[in-house]
Scaffold this motif. Structure first.
Motif, PDB file in Angstrom:
ATOM      1  N   LYS A   1      18.512  43.620  27.098  1.00  0.00           N
ATOM      2  CA  LYS A   1      17.559  42.718  26.941  1.00  0.00           C
ATOM      3  C   LYS A   1      17.564  41.000  25.931  1.00  0.00           C
ATOM      4  N   ILE A   2      17.287  40.386  26.605  1.00  0.00           N
ATOM      5  CA  ILE A   2      17.585  39.419  26.034  1.00  0.00           C
ATOM      6  C   ILE A   2      16.325  38.434  25.432  1.00  0.00           C
ATOM      7  N   ASP A   3      15.762  38.303  27.338  1.00  0.00           N
ATOM      8  CA  ASP A   3      14.331  37.610  26.253  1.00  0.00           C
ATOM      9  C   ASP A   3      13.522  37.915  27.231  1.00  0.00           C
ATOM     10  N   ARG A   4      13.122  37.456  28.521  1.00  0.00           N
ATOM     11  CA  ARG A   4      12.635  38.054  30.018  1.00  0.00           C
ATOM     12  C   ARG A   4      13.290  39.145  30.486  1.00  0.00           C
ATOM     13  N   VAL A   5      14.766  38.882  30.671  1.00  0.00           N
ATOM     14  CA  VAL A   5      15.180  39.458  31.723  1.00  0.00           C
ATOM     15  C   VAL A   5      16.056  41.196  30.577  1.00  0.00           C
ATOM     16  N   THR A   6      15.605  41.948  31.145  1.00  0.00           N
ATOM     17  CA  THR A   6      16.471  43.193  31.468  1.00  0.00           C
ATOM     18  C   THR A   6      17.904  43.745  32.047  1.00  0.00           C
ATOM     19  N   PHE A   7      19.547  43.621  31.141  1.00  0.00           N
ATOM     20  CA  PHE A   7      20.598  44.214  32.108  1.00  0.00           C
ATOM     21  C   PHE A   7      20.452  45.606  32.124  1.00  0.00           C
ATOM     22  N   ILE A   8      20.727  46.228  32.782  1.00  0.00           N
ATOM     23  CA  ILE A   8      20.830  46.901  32.691  1.00  0.00           C
ATOM     24  C   ILE A   8      21.575  48.078  33.721  1.00  0.00           C
ATOM     25  N   GLU A   9      22.143  49.667  33.440  1.00  0.00           N
ATOM     26  CA  GLU A   9      23.475  49.480  34.437  1.00  0.00           C
ATOM     27  C   GLU A   9      22.791  50.571  35.800  1.00  0.00           C
ATOM     28  N   LYS A  10      23.054  50.788  36.704  1.00  0.00           N
ATOM     29  CA  LYS A  10      22.195  51.458  38.286  1.00  0.00           C
ATOM     30  C   LYS A  10      21.980  52.799  37.608  1.00  0.00           C
ATOM     31  N   ASN A  11      22.859  53.958  37.251  1.00  0.00           N
ATOM     32  CA  ASN A  11      22.035  54.987  36.912  1.00  0.00           C
ATOM     33  C   ASN A  11      21.509  54.823  35.672  1.00  0.00           C
ATOM     34  N   LYS A  12      21.078  54.373  35.204  1.00  0.00           N
ATOM     35  CA  LYS A  12      20.343  54.467  33.580  1.00  0.00           C
ATOM     36  C   LYS A  12      19.171  54.039  34.608  1.00  0.00           C
ATOM     37  N   LEU A  13      18.949  52.595  35.154  1.00  0.00           N
ATOM     38  CA  LEU A  13      18.213  52.162  36.198  1.00  0.00           C
ATOM     39  C   LEU A  13      17.242  53.237  36.272  1.00  0.00           C
ATOM     40  N   PHE A  14      18.569  54.117  37.508  1.00  0.00           N
ATOM     41  CA  PHE A  14      17.348  55.537  38.223  1.00  0.00           C
ATOM     42  C   PHE A  14      16.605  56.532  37.721  1.00  0.00           C
ATOM     43  N   ARG A  15      17.346  56.853  36.033  1.00  0.00           N
ATOM     44  CA  ARG A  15      17.229  57.928  35.339  1.00  0.00           C
ATOM     45  C   ARG A  15      15.399  56.946  34.684  1.00  0.00           C
ATOM     46  N   THR A  16      15.313  55.532  34.526  1.00  0.00           N
ATOM     47  CA  THR A  16      14.608  55.495  33.523  1.00  0.00           C
ATOM     48  C   THR A  16      13.193  53.799  34.259  1.00  0.00           C
ATOM     49  N   ARG A  17      13.603  54.828  35.072  1.00  0.00           N
ATOM     50  CA  ARG A  17      12.973  53.792  36.527  1.00  0.00           C
ATOM     51  C   ARG A  17      11.402  52.967  35.861  1.00  0.00           C
ATOM     52  N   LYS A  18      10.746  54.802  35.480  1.00  0.00           N
ATOM     53  CA  LYS A  18       9.038  54.891  35.209  1.00  0.00           C
ATOM     54  C   LYS A  18       8.959  53.660  34.212  1.00  0.00           C
ATOM     55  N   LYS A  19      10.143  53.668  32.597  1.00  0.00           N
ATOM     56  CA  LYS A  19      10.130  52.437  31.909  1.00  0.00           C
ATOM     57  C   LYS A  19       9.212  51.167  32.180  1.00  0.00           C
ATOM     58  N   PHE A  20      10.235  50.344  33.510  1.00  0.00           N
ATOM     59  CA  PHE A  20       9.815  49.600  33.826  1.00  0.00           C
ATOM     60  C   PHE A  20       8.489  49.567  35.336  1.00  0.00           C
ATOM     61  N   SER A  21       7.831  50.611  34.747  1.00  0.00           N
ATOM     62  CA  SER A  21       6.843  50.780  36.095  1.00  0.00           C
ATOM     63  C   SER A  21       6.832  51.094  37.106  1.00  0.00           C
ATOM     64  N   ILE A  22       8.344  51.605  37.565  1.00  0.00           N
ATOM     65  CA  ILE A  22       8.676  51.959  38.634  1.00  0.00           C
ATOM     66  C   ILE A  22       8.367  53.240  38.951  1.00  0.00           C
ATOM     67  N   TYR A  23       7.983  53.267  39.664  1.00  0.00           N
ATOM     68  CA  TYR A  23       6.973  55.036  40.340  1.00  0.00           C
ATOM     69  C   TYR A  23       7.388  56.001  41.635  1.00  0.00           C
ATOM     70  N   LYS A  24       8.122  54.935  41.821  1.00  0.00           N
ATOM     71  CA  LYS A  24       8.586  55.386  43.227  1.00  0.00           C
ATOM     72  C   LYS A  24      10.212  55.671  43.471  1.00  0.00           C
ATOM     73  N   LYS A  25      10.461  56.631  43.703  1.00  0.00           N
ATOM     74  CA  LYS A  25      11.481  57.154  43.561  1.00  0.00           C
ATOM     75  C   LYS A  25      12.913  55.659  44.724  1.00  0.00           C
ATOM     76  N   PHE A  26      14.052  55.291  43.865  1.00  0.00           N
ATOM     77  CA  PHE A  26      14.537  54.791  44.343  1.00  0.00           C
ATOM     78  C   PHE A  26      15.595  55.534  46.089  1.00  0.00           C
ATOM     79  N   SER A  27      15.445  56.843  46.078  1.00  0.00           N
ATOM     80  CA  SER A  27      15.785  57.200  47.222  1.00  0.00           C
ATOM     81  C   SER A  27      14.647  56.936  48.479  1.00  0.00           C
TER      82      SER A  27
END
Length: 333
Positions: free
Chosen positions: A37-63
């Motif tokens: 994370k630099i400032d406003r934006v987080t850059f994240i690896e895809k599989n980690k995004l899938f695993r940690t989506r709730k940290k970003f307030s994404i509650y619906k599964k990407f699938s």
């Protein structure tokens, strides 16, 4: 309601939104915990995004996302994610500008690492000269998400691996702390440092020599020149205060080269003359920026504001006038 009409309506709906867009030419490894994370934006690896989506307030599964526009949205290795409040229609350009700004800061981290032709340019996927930028908007309160694409031109990846982390040492991490206000600085000086770094990153990305040259010159002036200064004189004196002690200053005639580069800068800015600007000029300013910027960041406690840069230069100049051999080497302060 058709999917197209639904997307248009949501695009004009106020709310708290999550913006997600794929990133090309950026690979995040375990050495940066697959996320930065630099400032406003987080850059994240895809599989980690899938695993940690709730940290970003994404509650619906990407699938569960039903892709209408892009069946291959999740084919990339890396994604940028940020939050905003308001209408997507009014914030889309802001999100893209913000992500590009922070990608430029990542690009800046390569300064001095290798030859310019080997620099990587991470970009929003397909945001080349002509391409479709694809993004997803998510709103948890409304329990909706929608996709959007629109047409918007170095394709190697910037890999944040062991070598990247070892190379940047303190320097880029200090810049991140400055951006995140974890280092106490004069607010105006903080903004100047960030603007300069962004311009350098954009210069490193550009394939147009004259644009790279101008962005480099502006970045240098932001760091070293005040509004009422004689710009050429101030640049030479303040650059010399940082690197005048190195052998290259005399042997490679840095002072005369700086004056020549400044003439080309003025011809470009005031008369639109850029045909005489060469890649050698760009690389010369690259080297200057690397030395000056690194010394400022790695000794930021000595330079809490721009005035301290000027005071430092004046002290070095006074020593020269008095014939005192200075032992000041900013890399070793």
């Amino acid at each position: 309601m058709s999917e197209e009409i639904k997307n248009i309506n949501l695009f004009e709906t106020d709310g708290e939104w999550i913006y997600l867009v794929p990133i090309k030419n950026l690979k995040l490894t375990k050495f940066v915990n697959k996320e930065i994370k630099i400032d406003r934006v987080t850059f994240i690896e895809k599989n980690k995004l899938f695993r940690t989506r709730k940290k970003f307030s994404i509650y619906k599964k990407f699938s569960e996302f039903r892709s209408v526009l892009f069946n291959d949205f999740f084919e990339y290795d890396t994604y940028a994610i940020m939050h905003f409040t308001g209408k997507p229609k009014n914030n889309e350009n802001y999100c893209i500008r913000t992500i590009n700004r922070e990608l430029a800061l990542l690009t800046f981290s390569q300064l001095g690492f290798s030859k310019r032709r080997f620099y990587s340019s991470p970009i929003i996927a397909n945001a080349s000269t002509i391409g479709m930028i694809r993004n997803i908007y998510i709103n948890n309160k409304l329990e909706v998400n929608f996709e959007r694409g629109f047409l918007k031109g170095k394709y190697s990846k910037l890999i944040l691996d062991y070598n990247w982390k070892k190379y940047i040492g303190r320097t880029f991490l200090i810049l991140i702390k400055i951006i995140q206000c974890r280092i106490e600085l004069n607010s105006s000086w903080r903004k100047k440092i960030i603007k300069s770094a962004i311009l350098i990153g954009q210069s490193l990305c550009s394939i147009e020599i004259h644009k790279s040259f101008l962005w480099n010159c502006i970045a240098l002036e932001i760091l070293l020149v005040e509004q009422n200064d004689n710009t050429q004189k101030a640049l030479v004196e303040r650059i010399e205060s940082f690197i005048g002690w190195i052998y290259k200053w005399q042997t490679l005639k840095y002072e005369s080269r700086l004056k020549e580069v400044y003439k080309k800068r003025c011809a470009f800015v005031h008369r639109g003359r850029f045909e005489n600007i060469t890649i050698s000029d760009v690389l010369f300013i690259d080297d200057i920026l690397f030395d000056v910027f690194r010394n400022i960041l790695e000794h930021i406690e000595l330079f809490p504001d721009k005035k301290s840069i000027i005071d430092f230069s004046e002290k070095v100049k006074a020593q020269h006038l008095l014939g005192i051999k200075t032992s000041i080497k900013t890399q070793n302060i």
